[in-house]
Design a protein around this motif. Structure first.
Motif, PDB file in Angstrom:
ATOM      1  N   PRO A  37      13.201  -0.912  -0.493  1.00 19.53           N
ATOM      2  CA  PRO A  37      12.691  -2.201  -0.961  1.00 19.53           C
ATOM      3  C   PRO A  37      11.967  -2.932   0.170  1.00 19.53           C
ATOM      4  CG  PRO A  37      15.035  -2.371  -0.503  1.00 19.53           C
ATOM      5  CD  PRO A  37      14.673  -0.923  -0.302  1.00 19.53           C
ATOM      6  N   PRO A  38      10.836  -3.574  -0.131  1.00 23.71           N
ATOM      7  CA  PRO A  38      10.179  -4.384   0.888  1.00 23.71           C
ATOM      8  C   PRO A  38      10.974  -5.672   1.109  1.00 23.71           C
ATOM      9  CG  PRO A  38       9.054  -4.652  -1.203  1.00 23.71           C
ATOM     10  CD  PRO A  38      10.123  -3.613  -1.422  1.00 23.71           C
ATOM     11  N   PRO A  39      10.662  -6.418   2.152  1.00 21.70           N
ATOM     12  CA  PRO A  39      11.438  -7.625   2.447  1.00 21.70           C
ATOM     13  C   PRO A  39      11.275  -8.741   1.427  1.00 21.70           C
ATOM     14  CG  PRO A  39       9.639  -7.342   4.025  1.00 21.70           C
ATOM     15  CD  PRO A  39       9.706  -6.097   3.224  1.00 21.70           C
ATOM     16  N   GLN A  40      10.226  -8.700   0.604  1.00 25.31           N
ATOM     17  CA  GLN A  40      10.030  -9.711  -0.424  1.00 25.31           C
ATOM     18  C   GLN A  40       9.173  -9.118  -1.532  1.00 25.31           C
ATOM     19  OE1 GLN A  40       7.773 -12.244   2.444  1.00 25.31           O
ATOM     20  NE2 GLN A  40       6.320 -12.499   0.754  1.00 25.31           N
ATOM     21  N   ILE A  42       0.855  -1.184   0.000  1.00 20.82           N
ATOM     22  CA  ILE A  42       0.000   0.000   0.000  1.00 20.82           C
ATOM     23  C   ILE A  42       0.893   1.237   0.000  1.00 20.82           C
ATOM     24  CG2 ILE A  42      -1.733   1.315   1.270  1.00 20.82           C
ATOM     25  CD1 ILE A  42      -2.835  -1.270   2.387  1.00 20.82           C
ATOM     26  N   TYR A  43       0.740   2.058  -1.032  1.00 23.63           N
ATOM     27  CA  TYR A  43       1.535   3.274  -1.173  1.00 23.63           C
ATOM     28  C   TYR A  43       0.673   4.483  -0.809  1.00 23.63           C
ATOM     29  CZ  TYR A  43       5.216   0.724  -3.628  1.00 23.63           C
ATOM     30  OH  TYR A  43       6.244  -0.146  -3.955  1.00 23.63           O
ATOM     31  N   GLN A  84       7.762   2.393  -9.511  1.00 22.90           N
ATOM     32  CA  GLN A  84       8.400   1.875  -8.308  1.00 22.90           C
ATOM     33  C   GLN A  84       7.673   0.626  -7.806  1.00 22.90           C
ATOM     34  OE1 GLN A  84       9.416   4.649  -5.153  1.00 22.90           O
ATOM     35  NE2 GLN A  84       9.548   6.351  -6.591  1.00 22.90           N
ATOM     36  N   ALA A  85       6.335   0.685  -7.813  1.00 26.42           N
ATOM     37  CA  ALA A  85       5.551  -0.472  -7.371  1.00 26.42           C
ATOM     38  C   ALA A  85       5.716  -1.643  -8.325  1.00 26.42           C
ATOM     39  CB  ALA A  85       4.086  -0.074  -7.250  1.00 26.42           C
ATOM     40  N   LEU A  86       5.731  -1.370  -9.642  1.00 30.57           N
ATOM     41  CA  LEU A  86       5.911  -2.451 -10.618  1.00 30.57           C
ATOM     42  C   LEU A  86       7.209  -3.214 -10.366  1.00 30.57           C
ATOM     43  CD1 LEU A  86       4.780  -0.900 -14.022  1.00 30.57           C
ATOM     44  CD2 LEU A  86       3.862  -2.973 -12.963  1.00 30.57           C
ATOM     45  N   ALA A 102       0.583  -7.828  -5.254  1.00 25.58           N
ATOM     46  CA  ALA A 102      -0.166  -6.683  -5.767  1.00 25.58           C
ATOM     47  C   ALA A 102       0.187  -5.459  -4.940  1.00 25.58           C
ATOM     48  CB  ALA A 102      -1.678  -6.928  -5.726  1.00 25.58           C
ATOM     49  N   ALA A 103      -0.099  -4.299  -5.500  1.00 28.54           N
ATOM     50  CA  ALA A 103       0.108  -3.047  -4.778  1.00 28.54           C
ATOM     51  C   ALA A 103      -1.025  -2.094  -5.113  1.00 28.54           C
ATOM     52  CB  ALA A 103       1.450  -2.413  -5.142  1.00 28.54           C
ATOM     53  N   ILE A 104      -1.461  -1.331  -4.117  1.00 31.47           N
ATOM     54  CA  ILE A 104      -2.458  -0.283  -4.310  1.00 31.47           C
ATOM     55  C   ILE A 104      -1.770   1.051  -4.086  1.00 31.47           C
ATOM     56  CG2 ILE A 104      -4.663   0.687  -3.575  1.00 31.47           C
ATOM     57  CD1 ILE A 104      -5.402  -2.070  -2.468  1.00 31.47           C
ATOM     58  N   VAL A 105      -1.901   1.950  -5.059  1.00 36.35           N
ATOM     59  CA  VAL A 105      -1.290   3.283  -4.956  1.00 36.35           C
ATOM     60  C   VAL A 105      -2.395   4.273  -4.641  1.00 36.35           C
ATOM     61  CG1 VAL A 105       0.078   5.051  -6.103  1.00 36.35           C
ATOM     62  CG2 VAL A 105       0.503   2.630  -6.594  1.00 36.35           C
ATOM     63  N   PHE A 106      -2.469   4.695  -3.379  1.00 38.42           N
ATOM     64  CA  PHE A 106      -3.428   5.714  -2.972  1.00 38.42           C
ATOM     65  C   PHE A 106      -2.869   7.117  -3.149  1.00 38.42           C
ATOM     66  CE2 PHE A 106      -5.111   2.161  -0.279  1.00 38.42           C
ATOM     67  CZ  PHE A 106      -6.377   2.115  -0.836  1.00 38.42           C
ATOM     68  N   ALA A 107      -1.565   7.279  -3.037  1.00 39.44           N
ATOM     69  CA  ALA A 107      -0.953   8.603  -3.198  1.00 39.44           C
ATOM     70  C   ALA A 107      -1.101   9.060  -4.643  1.00 39.44           C
ATOM     71  CB  ALA A 107       0.515   8.547  -2.807  1.00 39.44           C
ATOM     72  N   PRO A 108      -1.392  10.354  -4.887  1.00 40.77           N
ATOM     73  CA  PRO A 108      -1.608  10.840  -6.256  1.00 40.77           C
ATOM     74  C   PRO A 108      -0.306  11.150  -6.976  1.00 40.77           C
ATOM     75  CG  PRO A 108      -1.963  12.629  -4.717  1.00 40.77           C
ATOM     76  CD  PRO A 108      -1.645  11.412  -3.886  1.00 40.77           C
ATOM     77  N   ALA A 109       0.666  10.254  -6.854  1.00 37.14           N
ATOM     78  CA  ALA A 109       2.016  10.502  -7.359  1.00 37.14           C
ATOM     79  C   ALA A 109       2.364   9.454  -8.409  1.00 37.14           C
ATOM     80  CB  ALA A 109       3.018  10.452  -6.200  1.00 37.14           C
ATOM     81  N   GLY A 110       2.366   9.854  -9.683  1.00 43.43           N
ATOM     82  CA  GLY A 110       2.581   8.910 -10.763  1.00 43.43           C
ATOM     83  C   GLY A 110       3.916   8.196 -10.707  1.00 43.43           C
ATOM     84  N   GLU A 111       4.926   8.828 -10.105  1.00 42.80           N
ATOM     85  CA  GLU A 111       6.241   8.188 -10.058  1.00 42.80           C
ATOM     86  C   GLU A 111       6.250   6.918  -9.214  1.00 42.80           C
ATOM     87  OE1 GLU A 111       6.331  11.467  -6.833  1.00 42.80           O
ATOM     88  OE2 GLU A 111       5.523  11.191  -8.867  1.00 42.80           O
ATOM     89  N   LEU A 112       5.203   6.733  -8.390  1.00 44.28           N
ATOM     90  CA  LEU A 112       5.134   5.523  -7.569  1.00 44.28           C
ATOM     91  C   LEU A 112       4.735   4.291  -8.375  1.00 44.28           C
ATOM     92  CD1 LEU A 112       3.414   6.928  -4.356  1.00 44.28           C
ATOM     93  CD2 LEU A 112       5.835   6.411  -4.694  1.00 44.28           C
ATOM     94  N   VAL A 113       4.127   4.489  -9.540  1.00 45.83           N
ATOM     95  CA  VAL A 113       3.660   3.339 -10.322  1.00 45.83           C
ATOM     96  C   VAL A 113       4.828   2.467 -10.781  1.00 45.83           C
ATOM     97  CG1 VAL A 113       2.429   2.624 -12.402  1.00 45.83           C
ATOM     98  CG2 VAL A 113       1.504   4.458 -10.951  1.00 45.83           C
TER      99      VAL A 113
END
Length: 330
Positions: free
Chosen positions: A217-220, A167-168, A237-239, A224-235
């Motif tokens: 980085p997460p531990p593993q 969750i971002y 990063q999550a991928l 899936a990831a949900i991006v709640f923050a309105p920041a496109g650069e997180l997409v």
């Protein structure tokens, strides 16, 4: 009645005396008890969502009591407490509506955007798009369920059966949906702004098994990831943090541009998808699940006249949970 009016996008709300509205045939007149302050309100205020009705009363996480009913209203009684969400009305006839995707209706109207909302003492709502509310929640506690909870729930469903969920942006929606995800037996990784140690501790207190900055980085790898923050650069990063076949769900109604990214972080049947609005079915399902899952909302209460302060606190990230405007004590 008193209301906080938006006269023009990019300007502060103005405390005003406006006429108390009268209900049409299918409408309820509600005495507003509480109204959540949502990031979508900021997008409307700042002009990122264009062409709102002006002047406008913002607010689409409304808890109110029925004080008057239109002639065709059948669902609610005088004195009953109801909730009003973002989706205020649809045509009911188009291909989207008839196939159960009313959230995509081209003629839809939205509370606090094309319809006046709940930053006021009274508001109107179409009986068909209102919800009965669980009695376990006070007025202020129930308000964030009506958008942060509903959009969060639709996003969680879109994430599929992901066992490991990122969750971002750990704000109002995330703090609700993290609790549902943990109740479902998922592992939650929470990503905050770098250095937001208080936000990370808040996430852990709600069951996140790991919390860190969005640049960490997460531990593993995640399913899936949900991006709640309105920041496109997180997409992207999550991928980069997903397993093959994973999904990134963009949950906001507005997001800054997604930067160019290499195809290899999408390859492997990874998916990027958006969430648009909500359906009434989402609301019925989520409002039944929330008390069973033991969801508790953490809220900061503000008087109606302090709406600008609440919005600024949200903008600057100086909130724990959700901000709620209240017209009377719970």
């Amino acid at each position: 009645m008193q209301a906080m009016l938006l006269d023009a996008q990019g300007t502060p709300l103005r405390l005003s005396e406006v006429p108390r509205p009268s209900p049409g045939a299918d409408q309820l007149l509600l005495a507003v008890r509480a109204c959540g302050v949502c990031r979508t309100d900021l997008h409307v205020l700042d002009g990122e969502l264009r062409h709102p009705r002006l002047p406008l009363i913002l607010g689409h996480e409304i808890v109110g009591v029925v004080v008057e009913k239109g002639a065709a209203v059948e669902r609610f009684a005088i004195g009953e407490r109801v909730g009003v969400p973002w989706l205020g009305r649809t045509c009911g006839r188009c291909a989207y509506c008839t196939r159960g995707s009313e959230n995509l209706c081209d003629a839809a109207e939205f509370t606090g955007y094309t319809l006046d909302g709940g930053y006021a003492e009274f508001t109107l709502a179409d009986q068909r798009y209102c919800f009965a509310l669980p009695g376990e929640y006070s007025d202020a506690e129930a308000a964030p369920l009506l958008c942060a909870g509903l959009i969060g729930y639709r996003s969680l469903v879109a994430a599929g059966d992901a066992r490991c969920l990122g969750i971002y942006g750990f704000g109002a929606a995330a703090h609700i949906i993290a609790q549902v995800a943990r109740w479902q037996g998922r592992e939650v990784f929470a990503f905050t702004k770098p250095g937001d140690l208080a936000g990370q501790q808040f996430a852990r207190s709600l069951g996140a098994v790991w919390a860190g900055g969005a640049d960490e980085p997460p531990p593993q790898a995640m399913d899936a990831a949900i991006v709640f923050a309105p920041a496109g650069e997180l997409v992207p990063q999550a991928l980069r943090r997903l397993r093959k076949g994973g999904t990134v769900v963009c949950a906001g109604i507005h997001m800054s541009n997604i930067p160019e990214f290499p195809y290899d972080i999408l390859w492997g049947e990874r998916c990027v998808r958006s969430i648009a609005n909500l359906t009434r079915r989402d609301g019925e399902e989520f409002l039944a699940i929330a008390p069973r899952a033991g969801v508790r909302t953490e809220v900061e209460r503000f008087p109606l006249a302090a709406a600008n302060e609440a919005l600024e606190r949200l903008r600057s990230g100086r909130l724990r949970g959700a901000a709620v405007l209240v017209n009377q004590p719970d």
